[in-house]
Design a protein around this motif. Structure first.
Motif, PDB file in Angstrom:
ATOM      1  N   THR A  67       0.940  -0.998  -0.082  1.00  0.00           N
ATOM      2  CA  THR A  67      -0.053   0.121   0.053  1.00  0.00           C
ATOM      3  C   THR A  67       1.066   1.248   0.089  1.00  0.00           C
ATOM      4  O   THR A  67       1.756   1.432   1.118  1.00  0.00           O
ATOM      5  N   ALA A  68       0.589   1.951  -1.182  1.00  0.00           N
ATOM      6  CA  ALA A  68       1.642   3.312  -1.190  1.00  0.00           C
ATOM      7  C   ALA A  68       0.893   4.189  -2.086  1.00  0.00           C
ATOM      8  O   ALA A  68      -0.061   3.859  -2.834  1.00  0.00           O
ATOM      9  N   LEU A  69       1.581   5.331  -2.245  1.00  0.00           N
ATOM     10  CA  LEU A  69       1.097   6.413  -3.138  1.00  0.00           C
ATOM     11  C   LEU A  69       1.774   6.118  -4.533  1.00  0.00           C
ATOM     12  O   LEU A  69       2.806   5.731  -4.492  1.00  0.00           O
ATOM     13  N   ALA A  70       1.029   6.097  -5.671  1.00  0.00           N
ATOM     14  CA  ALA A  70       1.663   6.125  -7.137  1.00  0.00           C
ATOM     15  C   ALA A  70       2.608   7.110  -7.292  1.00  0.00           C
ATOM     16  O   ALA A  70       3.384   6.800  -8.124  1.00  0.00           O
ATOM     17  N   GLU A  71       2.660   8.172  -6.615  1.00  0.00           N
ATOM     18  CA  GLU A  71       3.429   9.211  -6.900  1.00  0.00           C
ATOM     19  C   GLU A  71       4.734   9.141  -6.108  1.00  0.00           C
ATOM     20  O   GLU A  71       5.859   9.617  -6.440  1.00  0.00           O
ATOM     21  N   ALA A  72       4.864   7.976  -5.207  1.00  0.00           N
ATOM     22  CA  ALA A  72       6.029   7.976  -4.514  1.00  0.00           C
ATOM     23  C   ALA A  72       6.040   6.395  -4.203  1.00  0.00           C
ATOM     24  O   ALA A  72       5.763   5.963  -3.024  1.00  0.00           O
ATOM     25  N   LEU A  73       6.632   5.714  -5.031  1.00  0.00           N
ATOM     26  CA  LEU A  73       6.508   4.203  -5.300  1.00  0.00           C
ATOM     27  C   LEU A  73       7.767   3.859  -4.464  1.00  0.00           C
ATOM     28  O   LEU A  73       8.984   4.371  -4.372  1.00  0.00           O
TER      29      LEU A  73
END
Length: 238
Positions: A67-73
């Motif tokens: 689970t993470a943001l697509a802008e900060a993989l």
């Protein structure tokens, strides 16, 4: 997104998109693949891939392996051979940053698959209309294939293919019937740009740095001024 894909129209569209993915994915090889987006963790869109190490990254907790943001993989650079972006550009406040992160984690000559809604389709135009109960619009950030292709080109990608799906009018309350596969086939053949969604396949290109050998060029002048004309000493002999 998951709620809409659970409707009859969503399942039909997902099946049509899966057919395109099953056509593209088997030709892509590598060691690691990453699927990113608001998808059901039990539904592997890369099921036809020959890559064994496949992971799912979800933008909401409890929906994937990561689970993470697509802008900060949280992925190492140059580590993925295949990345699938499932409606990530539409749900992100900075889609260009998502593509830059994708370019960062892809190996040279790696591939990216992008799934998005087509704003020029009947479904895309329907999303622009206000809802009847509350009068709120359903239009999010929807980007055309031309715009996404321009972003990919600026980042050094080469667009290899683009396929459209979802040519049947959207209606959540209408059950899926036998006419929908026929409409999908006819629409994909005669009106491909009117599909409700699209799949873009692109490849990360890296320019090879080739060393250039130095070319020595003789200078015509060894010293400032004009060169002396060649001469020979002449002796007069009787």
């Amino acid at each position: 997104m998951r709620t809409w894909y659970a409707t009859p129209s969503g399942r039909v569209l997902q099946g049509a998109l899966q057919a395109h993915l099953d056509r593209f994915v088997p030709r892509l090889f590598g060691y690691h693949a990453l699927q990113i987006g608001h998808t059901d963790p039990e539904h592997d869109l890369l099921t036809a891939s020959r890559i064994h190490n496949r992971m799912q990254l979800a933008c909401e907790p409890g929906q994937g392996h990561i689970t993470a943001l697509a802008e900060a993989l949280p992925v190492l650079s140059d580590s993925m051979d295949l990345v699938l972006l499932n409606h990530c550009l539409e749900s992100s406040p900075d889609p260009c940053l998502v593509l830059r992160e994708t370019e960062r984690i892809l190996v040279p000559e790696g591939h990216v698959l992008i799934i998005g809604f087509n704003p020029f389709s009947p479904t895309g135009l329907w999303r622009m209309l206000p809802r009847r109960p509350g009068g709120k619009t359903q239009a999010g950030h929807v980007y055309s294939t031309a715009r996404v292709g321009d972003w990919l080109t600026l980042l050094g990608f080469e667009v290899l293919a683009c396929a459209y799906a979802g040519f049947y009018p959207r209606n959540e309350n209408r059950p899926s019937g036998g006419r929908r596969p026929v409409v999908e086939c006819l629409g994909g053949r005669h009106l491909p740009y009117l599909g409700g969604a699209y799949v873009i396949l692109a490849r990360k290109r890296v320019a090879n740095m080739m060393p250039l050998s130095a070319r020595w060029r003789s200078s015509g002048k060894m010293a400032p001024g004009r060169l002396a004309s060649p001469f020979c000493r002449r002796t007069d002999r009787d």
